[in-house]
Write a protein that holds these residues in place. Structure first.
Motif, short mmCIF file in Angstrom:
data_model
loop_
_atom_site.label_atom_id
_atom_site.label_comp_id
_atom_site.label_asym_id
_atom_site.label_seq_id
_atom_site.Cartn_x
_atom_site.Cartn_y
_atom_site.Cartn_z
N UNK A 1 1.47 9.33 -6.06
CA UNK A 1 2.06 10.66 -5.85
C UNK A 1 3.01 11.03 -6.98
N UNK A 2 3.90 10.10 -7.34
CA UNK A 2 4.86 10.37 -8.42
C UNK A 2 4.14 10.55 -9.74
N UNK A 3 3.13 9.70 -10.00
CA UNK A 3 2.37 9.83 -11.25
C UNK A 3 1.67 11.18 -11.34
N UNK A 4 1.03 11.60 -10.24
CA UNK A 4 0.35 12.90 -10.23
C UNK A 4 1.34 14.04 -10.42
N UNK A 5 2.51 13.92 -9.80
CA UNK A 5 3.54 14.97 -9.93
C UNK A 5 4.01 15.09 -11.38
N UNK A 6 4.25 13.96 -12.02
CA UNK A 6 4.72 13.99 -13.41
C UNK A 6 3.67 14.60 -14.33
N UNK B 1 0.83 -1.21 0.00
CA UNK B 1 0.00 0.00 0.00
C UNK B 1 0.86 1.26 0.00
N UNK B 2 1.96 1.22 0.76
CA UNK B 2 2.86 2.38 0.79
C UNK B 2 3.47 2.61 -0.59
N UNK B 3 3.82 1.53 -1.27
CA UNK B 3 4.38 1.66 -2.62
C UNK B 3 3.35 2.21 -3.59
N UNK B 4 2.09 1.76 -3.45
CA UNK B 4 1.02 2.27 -4.31
C UNK B 4 0.81 3.77 -4.10
N UNK B 5 0.83 4.18 -2.83
CA UNK B 5 0.68 5.61 -2.53
C UNK B 5 1.80 6.41 -3.16
N UNK B 6 3.02 5.89 -3.08
CA UNK B 6 4.18 6.57 -3.68
C UNK B 6 4.02 6.68 -5.19
N UNK C 1 6.33 13.10 -20.04
CA UNK C 1 6.05 13.15 -18.60
C UNK C 1 4.62 12.71 -18.29
N UNK C 2 3.66 13.21 -19.07
CA UNK C 2 2.26 12.84 -18.85
C UNK C 2 2.06 11.35 -19.12
N UNK C 3 2.72 10.83 -20.15
CA UNK C 3 2.61 9.41 -20.46
C UNK C 3 3.17 8.53 -19.35
N UNK C 4 4.32 8.92 -18.80
CA UNK C 4 4.90 8.15 -17.70
C UNK C 4 3.99 8.21 -16.47
N UNK C 5 3.53 9.42 -16.14
CA UNK C 5 2.66 9.56 -14.97
C UNK C 5 1.38 8.75 -15.08
N UNK C 6 0.74 8.81 -16.26
CA UNK C 6 -0.50 8.05 -16.47
C UNK C 6 -0.21 6.56 -16.51
N UNK C 7 0.90 6.17 -17.14
CA UNK C 7 1.22 4.75 -17.30
C UNK C 7 1.49 4.06 -15.99
#
Length: 273
Positions: free
Chosen positions: A11-16, A3-8, A110-116
């Protein structure tokens, strides 16, 4: 830990995605695909806050998804959208690349990585990914063609009303690159076929039948061991792949799974009632 990894990842996806919007696309008045593209074009012409428009347009889709799909996918998607909107308010809207073509390329990446990466953990960054999951669970629907057409309308409107067709072409480039990156991270094909060799046949069948797809049972024999095995075959959409992997890992982590691209399906794609 999971769950902690999923949250991370969320967060990283939204940031990208937020960085791709605020520092690469929006400063050049370029468009992303899907719901964010609609939010951007309205924001460009009205000066409304694009982040809040993005949230507003996603709300009915997320409510629809909560009713039609279930909690996990939508909760991840809601968290991703809210974080993206919040980060868009925090991250300044300023140039990183002076050239629009560089903004389109790196913004799309960046958007592709974040969404992917958000799709990889079983959620989405909002928008038409939610529509895609709902429709492909119910219909063998040519979603890619429809969404590409809708994106095309928005892009043409941008070029026409801004009197700048370069913006429209750069937006097409950004959307294309973003889609390719998502496909590379997640999965390239709309439909896949999974062959599952398992010793937990009954438990897996019960869980797999919760998906709106049929499951075929095939009796097999190991060529070397001469032992009898059960193999399950099912055809699913890319949106259901994460859920399929979760089910298999939960019930039979030692199952042998072969996932292959499916060029086409003839006949009933949904589970026969």
């Amino acid at each position: 830990m999971k769950k902690a990894l999923d949250v991370l990842v969320i967060l990283v996806g939204a940031l990208l995605v937020a960085v791709g919007f605020n520092m690469f696309l929006i400063p050049h008045q370029l468009l992303s695909g899907g719901v964010s593209g609609f939010a951007m074009i309205i924001g460009y012409f009205t000066n409304f806050n694009i982040g809040f428009l993005y949230l507003l347009f996603n709300l009915p889709l997320m409510i629809w998804g909560l009713v039609s799909i279930g909690r996990r996918f939508i909760m991840i998607s809601v968290a991703s959208v809210i974080l993206t909107v919040w980060l868009m308010q925090v991250i300044p809207t300023s140039y990183v690349a002076q050239e629009p073509i560089l903004g389109a390329v790196f913004g799309g990446v960046l958007i592709g990585i974040g969404s992917g990466i958000t799709l990889r953990i079983g959620g989405s960054s909002g928008g038409f990914d939610i529509v895609g999951l709902i429709l492909t669970r119910k219909f063998d629907f040519p979603l890619g063609t429809i969404l590409s057409s809708m994106n095309g309308v928005v892009i043409v409107a941008l070029g026409y009303f801004k009197h700048n067709w370069d913006l429209a072409l750069f937006s097409m480039l950004a959307i294309y690159i973003s889609g390719k990156v998502v496909d590379t991270i997640h999965i390239r094909h709309v439909k896949v076929t999974a062959f599952i060799v398992t010793k937990q046949k009954d438990e897996l069948i019960n869980e797999l039948l919760s998906l709106p797809r049929g499951v075929t049972l095939v009796k097999t024999e190991g060529a070397y061991t001469k032992q009898q095995h059960d193999m399950l075959m099912t055809v699913i959409t890319r949106y259901e792949l994460v859920e399929l992997k979760r089910i298999i890992k939960q019930i039979d982590p030692k199952a042998f799974v072969n996932i292959v691209e499916t060029v086409g399906v003839v006949g009933e794609f949904r589970k026969l009632k």
